[in-house]
Scaffold this active site. Structure first.
Site, PDB file in Angstrom:
ATOM      1  N   GLU A  19      38.529  40.124  47.346  1.00  0.00           N
ATOM      2  CA  GLU A  19      38.161  41.497  46.996  1.00  0.00           C
ATOM      3  C   GLU A  19      38.481  42.363  48.208  1.00  0.00           C
ATOM      4  O   GLU A  19      38.011  42.104  49.318  1.00  0.00           O
ATOM      5  CB  GLU A  19      36.675  41.597  46.672  1.00  0.00           C
ATOM      6  CG  GLU A  19      36.215  43.016  46.377  1.00  0.00           C
ATOM      7  CD  GLU A  19      34.709  43.130  46.239  1.00  0.00           C
ATOM      8  OE1 GLU A  19      34.246  44.230  45.903  1.00  0.00           O
ATOM      9  OE2 GLU A  19      34.000  42.127  46.489  1.00  0.00           O
ATOM     10  N   GLU A  61      29.381  53.943  45.010  1.00  0.00           N
ATOM     11  CA  GLU A  61      28.254  53.037  44.852  1.00  0.00           C
ATOM     12  C   GLU A  61      27.002  53.656  45.497  1.00  0.00           C
ATOM     13  O   GLU A  61      26.905  53.695  46.722  1.00  0.00           O
ATOM     14  CB  GLU A  61      28.545  51.696  45.532  1.00  0.00           C
ATOM     15  CG  GLU A  61      29.709  50.945  44.937  1.00  0.00           C
ATOM     16  CD  GLU A  61      30.039  49.685  45.726  1.00  0.00           C
ATOM     17  OE1 GLU A  61      30.403  48.687  45.092  1.00  0.00           O
ATOM     18  OE2 GLU A  61      29.941  49.705  46.971  1.00  0.00           O
TER      19      GLU A  61
END
Length: 265
Positions: A164, A247
């Site tokens: 990721e 986020e």
């Protein structure tokens, strides 16, 4: 330091407020936008998503961590498009569990996926964004999230995920990536701190700038080149998912993506 494991995408450490943000250079002017004949659906559900006109993107609300909040809500909507560019926003308010991420509202690129790193010529992107009506306790980031796999046709955060790659543009409230800092890199003329950690079965490699980059216009392929040359990532890895979003941990704000484009070639 206290490490906080916050989601399948990554984990962060809360270290204090980042001050002295420096504005990045403004990109070239963008064309006038076209209002949608009918605005995108207002997404409010936990995993609500909608295809963006043109078929290149999905818009996702993605309240994956909402159960950790004592209370809160989020809504996300596409408001305009111009050819392959998208204008969208997310508005949220979260309380409780200040060290846990509650959501990842994002655009998910559909076109151009499932290419090996060595097959990718460039990943062009422009992202002009701003945060408004932010509460004093806001903790949130703004970041690209690129997912690699040894298996094409898969998605990120699965058993086949290998890497990721997060490219941070903002760290409100002092959030920092999972793992530890392993060095620095000069990419596209900017200096980035490089962090590396592990979540479940995949490695997380994060690039963090020293200032908040609200007007971002770069090729992301050099980040992948750095990973191949300096972090041992095989060039045979497939890019299976590419996202861009924000986020929040705690607090309230409106995140406005005033102009977003992304393409893989």
């Amino acid at each position: 330091m206290v490490f906080i494991n916050f989601k399948s995408l990554s984990a962060l450490i809360i270290m204090g407020v980042v001050g002295g943000a420096v504005a990045s250079p403004a990109p070239a002017p963008v064309p006038a936008t076209h209002e949608l004949a009918k605005r995108g659906r207002l997404l409010t559900g936990k995993y609500d998503s909608e295809a963006v006109p043109g078929g290149r993107f999905l818009i996702k609300n993605n309240l994956w961590g909402m159960e950790k909040a004592t209370s809160g809500w989020q809504q996300t909507q596409v408001t305009a498009t111009n050819n392959d560019a998208v204008i969208w926003y997310t508005r949220y308010s979260w309380q409780g569990a200040p060290y846990e991420v509650k959501s990842y509202a994002s655009l998910d690129l559909i076109a151009g996926m499932n290419k090996r790193i060595y097959e990718i010529g460039w990943i062009s992107t422009i992202w002009n964004w701003r945060i408004s009506n932010a509460s004093g306790d806001l903790i949130a980031n703004v970041a690209y999230d690129l997912w690699l796999s040894h298996t094409p046709g898969t998605q990120g955060a699965t058993g086949s995920t290998t890497y990721e790659i997060m490219i941070w543009l903002s760290s409100r409230g002092g959030a920092q990536p999972i793992g530890s800092r392993v060095g620095s890199a000069n990419i596209n003329g900017h200096n980035w701190a490089v962090w590396r950690g592990t979540v479940q079965n995949w490695a997380v490699i994060s690039f963090v700038p020293s200032w908040e980059m609200t007007n971002f216009s770069q090729d992301l392929k050099p980040f992948l080149n750095y990973l191949v040359n300096s972090q041992g990532v095989p060039s045979s890895q497939y890019l299976v998912q590419a996202q861009a979003g924000t986020e929040p941990f705690i607090g309230s704000a409106t995140f406005n993506a005033d102009w977003f484009t992304m393409a893989v070639n």
